[in-house]
Design a protein around this motif. Structure first.
Motif, PDB file in Angstrom:
ATOM      1  N   ARG A  34       0.819  -1.206   0.000  1.00 63.70           N
ATOM      2  CA  ARG A  34       0.000   0.000   0.000  1.00 63.70           C
ATOM      3  C   ARG A  34       0.857   1.262   0.000  1.00 63.70           C
ATOM      4  NH1 ARG A  34      -5.248  -0.018   1.662  1.00 63.70           N
ATOM      5  NH2 ARG A  34      -5.153   2.073   0.719  1.00 63.70           N
ATOM      6  N   LEU A  35       2.046   1.190   0.599  1.00 67.59           N
ATOM      7  CA  LEU A  35       2.911   2.365   0.727  1.00 67.59           C
ATOM      8  C   LEU A  35       4.047   2.365  -0.295  1.00 67.59           C
ATOM      9  CD1 LEU A  35       3.181   2.292   4.623  1.00 67.59           C
ATOM     10  CD2 LEU A  35       1.838   3.911   3.273  1.00 67.59           C
ATOM     11  N   ARG A  36       3.900   1.569  -1.338  1.00 70.66           N
ATOM     12  CA  ARG A  36       4.987   1.400  -2.311  1.00 70.66           C
ATOM     13  C   ARG A  36       5.361   2.708  -3.002  1.00 70.66           C
ATOM     14  NH1 ARG A  36       0.229  -0.245  -4.220  1.00 70.66           N
ATOM     15  NH2 ARG A  36      -0.439   0.261  -6.354  1.00 70.66           N
ATOM     16  N   HIS A  37       4.407   3.619  -3.206  1.00 73.16           N
ATOM     17  CA  HIS A  37       4.692   4.867  -3.906  1.00 73.16           C
ATOM     18  C   HIS A  37       5.734   5.702  -3.158  1.00 73.16           C
ATOM     19  CE1 HIS A  37       1.485   4.179  -6.768  1.00 73.16           C
ATOM     20  NE2 HIS A  37       0.651   3.946  -5.782  1.00 73.16           N
ATOM     21  N   LEU A  38       5.732   5.588  -1.833  1.00 65.18           N
ATOM     22  CA  LEU A  38       6.681   6.364  -1.034  1.00 65.18           C
ATOM     23  C   LEU A  38       7.911   5.542  -0.674  1.00 65.18           C
ATOM     24  CD1 LEU A  38       7.270   9.009   0.520  1.00 65.18           C
ATOM     25  CD2 LEU A  38       6.194   7.947   2.502  1.00 65.18           C
ATOM     26  N   LEU A  39       7.722   4.345  -0.132  1.00 69.38           N
ATOM     27  CA  LEU A  39       8.820   3.566   0.419  1.00 69.38           C
ATOM     28  C   LEU A  39       9.636   2.841  -0.641  1.00 69.38           C
ATOM     29  CD1 LEU A  39       7.104   2.034   3.578  1.00 69.38           C
ATOM     30  CD2 LEU A  39       8.355   4.170   3.359  1.00 69.38           C
ATOM     31  N   VAL A  40       9.013   2.511  -1.771  1.00 73.37           N
ATOM     32  CA  VAL A  40       9.711   1.746  -2.809  1.00 73.37           C
ATOM     33  C   VAL A  40      10.207   2.645  -3.934  1.00 73.37           C
ATOM     34  CG1 VAL A  40       9.506  -0.129  -4.491  1.00 73.37           C
ATOM     35  CG2 VAL A  40       8.364  -0.318  -2.270  1.00 73.37           C
ATOM     36  N   PHE A  41       9.377   3.610  -4.374  1.00 78.53           N
ATOM     37  CA  PHE A  41       9.711   4.425  -5.534  1.00 78.53           C
ATOM     38  C   PHE A  41      10.410   5.741  -5.189  1.00 78.53           C
ATOM     39  CE2 PHE A  41       5.754   2.225  -7.325  1.00 78.53           C
ATOM     40  CZ  PHE A  41       6.516   1.180  -7.832  1.00 78.53           C
ATOM     41  N   HIS A  42      10.257   6.215  -3.935  1.00 76.38           N
ATOM     42  CA  HIS A  42      10.848   7.516  -3.588  1.00 76.38           C
ATOM     43  C   HIS A  42      11.653   7.475  -2.286  1.00 76.38           C
ATOM     44  CE1 HIS A  42       8.560   9.472  -6.773  1.00 76.38           C
ATOM     45  NE2 HIS A  42       7.490   8.830  -6.351  1.00 76.38           N
ATOM     46  N   ALA A  47      14.896  10.318   2.016  1.00 76.69           N
ATOM     47  CA  ALA A  47      16.146  10.385   2.778  1.00 76.69           C
ATOM     48  C   ALA A  47      16.754  11.781   2.704  1.00 76.69           C
ATOM     49  CB  ALA A  47      17.134   9.351   2.250  1.00 76.69           C
ATOM     50  N   ALA A  48      16.712  12.390   1.532  1.00 75.48           N
ATOM     51  CA  ALA A  48      17.242  13.754   1.378  1.00 75.48           C
ATOM     52  C   ALA A  48      16.453  14.742   2.224  1.00 75.48           C
ATOM     53  CB  ALA A  48      17.205  14.154  -0.090  1.00 75.48           C
ATOM     54  N   ASP A 289       5.592  18.347  13.207  1.00 72.16           N
ATOM     55  CA  ASP A 289       5.032  19.091  12.095  1.00 72.16           C
ATOM     56  C   ASP A 289       4.986  18.272  10.809  1.00 72.16           C
ATOM     57  OD1 ASP A 289       7.753  18.973  11.895  1.00 72.16           O
ATOM     58  OD2 ASP A 289       7.993  20.987  11.061  1.00 72.16           O
ATOM     59  N   GLU A 290       5.748  17.157  10.762  1.00 71.55           N
ATOM     60  CA  GLU A 290       5.774  16.323   9.563  1.00 71.55           C
ATOM     61  C   GLU A 290       5.875  14.852   9.956  1.00 71.55           C
ATOM     62  OE1 GLU A 290       4.731  15.395   6.614  1.00 71.55           O
ATOM     63  OE2 GLU A 290       5.374  17.416   6.050  1.00 71.55           O
ATOM     64  N   PRO A 291       4.732  14.190  10.163  1.00 68.46           N
ATOM     65  CA  PRO A 291       4.736  12.798  10.622  1.00 68.46           C
ATOM     66  C   PRO A 291       5.496  11.844   9.704  1.00 68.46           C
ATOM     67  CG  PRO A 291       2.542  13.757  10.792  1.00 68.46           C
ATOM     68  CD  PRO A 291       3.363  14.725  10.030  1.00 68.46           C
ATOM     69  N   VAL A 292       5.460  12.078   8.394  1.00 66.50           N
ATOM     70  CA  VAL A 292       6.111  11.161   7.458  1.00 66.50           C
ATOM     71  C   VAL A 292       7.618  11.105   7.699  1.00 66.50           C
ATOM     72  CG1 VAL A 292       6.681  10.814   5.018  1.00 66.50           C
ATOM     73  CG2 VAL A 292       4.335  11.309   5.690  1.00 66.50           C
ATOM     74  N   LEU A 293       8.230  12.237   8.009  1.00 65.60           N
ATOM     75  CA  LEU A 293       9.667  12.248   8.271  1.00 65.60           C
ATOM     76  C   LEU A 293      10.002  11.480   9.544  1.00 65.60           C
ATOM     77  CD1 LEU A 293      10.726  15.883   7.288  1.00 65.60           C
ATOM     78  CD2 LEU A 293      11.014  13.756   5.995  1.00 65.60           C
ATOM     79  N   LEU A 294       9.153  11.587  10.543  1.00 69.20           N
ATOM     80  CA  LEU A 294       9.361  10.786  11.752  1.00 69.20           C
ATOM     81  C   LEU A 294       9.208   9.306  11.448  1.00 69.20           C
ATOM     82  CD1 LEU A 294      10.003  11.908  14.632  1.00 69.20           C
ATOM     83  CD2 LEU A 294       9.104  13.619  13.069  1.00 69.20           C
ATOM     84  N   GLY A 295       8.278   8.979  10.550  1.00 68.77           N
ATOM     85  CA  GLY A 295       8.126   7.594  10.131  1.00 68.77           C
ATOM     86  C   GLY A 295       9.375   7.063   9.450  1.00 68.77           C
ATOM     87  N   PHE A 296      10.028   7.922   8.666  1.00 70.21           N
ATOM     88  CA  PHE A 296      11.248   7.490   7.992  1.00 70.21           C
ATOM     89  C   PHE A 296      12.389   7.328   8.992  1.00 70.21           C
ATOM     90  CE2 PHE A 296      14.936   7.947   5.121  1.00 70.21           C
ATOM     91  CZ  PHE A 296      14.604   6.949   4.205  1.00 70.21           C
ATOM     92  N   ILE A 297      12.414   8.136  10.048  1.00 67.07           N
ATOM     93  CA  ILE A 297      13.398   7.938  11.105  1.00 67.07           C
ATOM     94  C   ILE A 297      13.197   6.564  11.738  1.00 67.07           C
ATOM     95  CG2 ILE A 297      14.154   8.736  13.375  1.00 67.07           C
ATOM     96  CD1 ILE A 297      13.604  11.548  12.524  1.00 67.07           C
TER      97      ILE A 297
END
Length: 447
Positions: A34-42, A47-48, A289-297
């Motif tokens: 379900r999250l392939r658009h973010l975790l697999v393709f980008h 990371a940047a 302020d940005e949950p997605v970045l915390l998820g990547f951490i």
């Protein structure tokens, strides 16, 4: 006591049987899809963005959150847990630990992102978020939110207290120190550290965790450089024992694969804790302020724990015991034997010191997780004070238990917390996908 341990063993076999492993695997694969658009393709774009966000004052706060979360995952699970898995399940356990790590990345991202996206003020100047908020306040399933909190409180006593305390006791046993004296000393240090609440815990972890990682990884790389000729054979043994087609055709081989998978998954979960909903409690304790970045951490947390600390620990052990014969299932004693034989008498002291540097932050991190659940359940401070006494008391009690019993109890408590959190991830999968897509859309417009 023997009857209680027997009952716990039976419950552990149910929770971590094929049904439990299947539930974990299916949930992780579905979320990755379900999250392939973010975790697999980008992933590189993410990371940047994360590197940019780690700068400045806000970045310092995020680094502290990462260290607190790493404190709960690194240590006894990454070192003693990996060694225990190999001793009980064979070399193939390392393969399944790594599979558990890959699956855990998606789980950790989802649970961390959701916890930070739906956080709220805790009424004491801080923030609170996690599975209990998602269940109790967003889905109005108060009973399940309380169940999750109780699972976390009990799991903290096992994986966050008894297991690291047992590792420290095993590591210093060769210095003629009694288990009760060691446990009492660690309990006193823990009590003094916990009296400073969250800020002191984060400050201590921010110092101890990087120091422990640098020292341990450096020592392991020195050992591997000497045994580098054995690495090819070790890697071959890991894959052959985990994937040998003949092993799946019943008999002894099938039993070996089953044990490797069982201990690989259980010790893998014990190490990186993805899917349990524990470390998101730390990430959501500050305004986000940005949950997605915390998820990547959270993904970085799982990667470093599994593919750096745990994998290096396992390779050192397999290279040293190249015949595959382990004299005990106590992972701490096995790793200490490697360090003592390689570095001599100073190696035993070096390893004991590093175990303390890993295990003590683990206890602090897990108490912090438990304190967030206590803040959700109770308004006063009396209950938190009582739990602190219980936490320290359980640490001392762990000196009277055998190592295998401590690991069995920890596995069971982990499993109960995992099942509650997997249910949360299924409930909020659409919200997690929406948050990820919205993040990609915002970043595309900014570019």
């Amino acid at each position: 006591m023997n009857k209680i341990l027997w009952m716990n063993h039976q419950l552990n076999q149910i929770i971590w049987g094929w049904a439990g492993v299947l539930a974990l695997t299916v949930t992780a694969l579905w979320l990755l899809f379900r999250l392939r658009h973010l975790l697999v393709f980008h992933p590189f774009r993410l990371a940047a963005d994360l590197l940019d966000s780690m700068k400045g004052r806000q970045g310092k706060q995020r680094r502290r959150l990462l260290y607190t979360a790493l404190a709960g995952t690194l240590g006894t699970g990454s070192i003693a847990g990996a060694a225990s898995a190999l001793a009980l399940g064979g070399p193939g356990s390392l393969f399944w630990i790594m599979i558990s790590g890959v699956l855990g990345m998606g789980l950790k991202y989802a649970e961390t992102t959701l916890a930070c996206a739906y956080q709220r003020p805790d009424g004491k100047g801080g923030w609170i978020g996690g599975a209990m908020i998602l269940l109790g306040e967003k889905k109005k399933q108060v009973f399940l939110s309380v169940c999750f909190c109780l699972c976390c409180l009990f799991a903290a006593l096992g994986v966050g207290c008894m297991a690291p305390a047992g590792a420290i006791i095993s590591a210093v046993r060769g210095f003629s120190l009694s288990p009760s004296f060691t446990a009492g000393t660690v309990a006193l240090l823990l009590w003094l550290s916990l009296s400073g609440k969250g800020k002191r815990i984060q400050a201590i972890n921010s110092f101890l965790v990087p120091l422990a990682c640098i020292c341990y990884v450096s020592a392991c790389l020195v050992i591997l450089s000497v045994y580098h000729e054995r690495l090819a054979g070790v890697i071959s043994a890991v894959f052959s024992s985990a994937l040998d087609p003949a092993a799946f055709i019943g008999g002894t081989g099938g039993f070996v694969v089953s044990r490797a998978m069982h201990y690989g998954f259980t010790r893998g979960i014990f190490s990186h804790e993805a899917g349990m909903g524990s470390s998101p409690l730390a990430y959501a304790s500050k305004q986000c302020d940005e949950p997605v970045l915390l998820g990547f951490i959270g993904i970085i947390e799982v990667f470093f724990d599994t593919f750096v600390i745990t994998t290096i620990s396992a390779l050192v052990l397999l290279c040293f015991f190249s015949d595959g014969v382990f004299f005990t299932s106590d992972g701490t004693m096995l790793m200490q034997e490697c360090f003592t034989s390689f570095f001599g008498a100073p190696g035993s002291f070096l390893f004991a010191w590093m175990i303390f540097l890993f295990a003590f932050p683990t206890m602090l991190g897990w108490y912090y997780y438990a304190s967030r659940c206590l803040d959700y359940l109770f308004e006063g401070t009396a209950v938190k004070g009582a739990y602190r006494l219980l936490f320290v008391g359980v640490l001392y009690f762990s000196s009277m238990l055998k190592t295998d019993a401590v690991w069995e109890i920890s596995d069971t408590l982990n499993g109960c917390m995992l099942l509650c959190n997997l249910y949360v991830l299924w409930l909020f999968q659409k919200e997690c996908v929406r948050l990820s897509k919205e993040y990609l859309q915002r970043r595309a417009k900014q570019r």
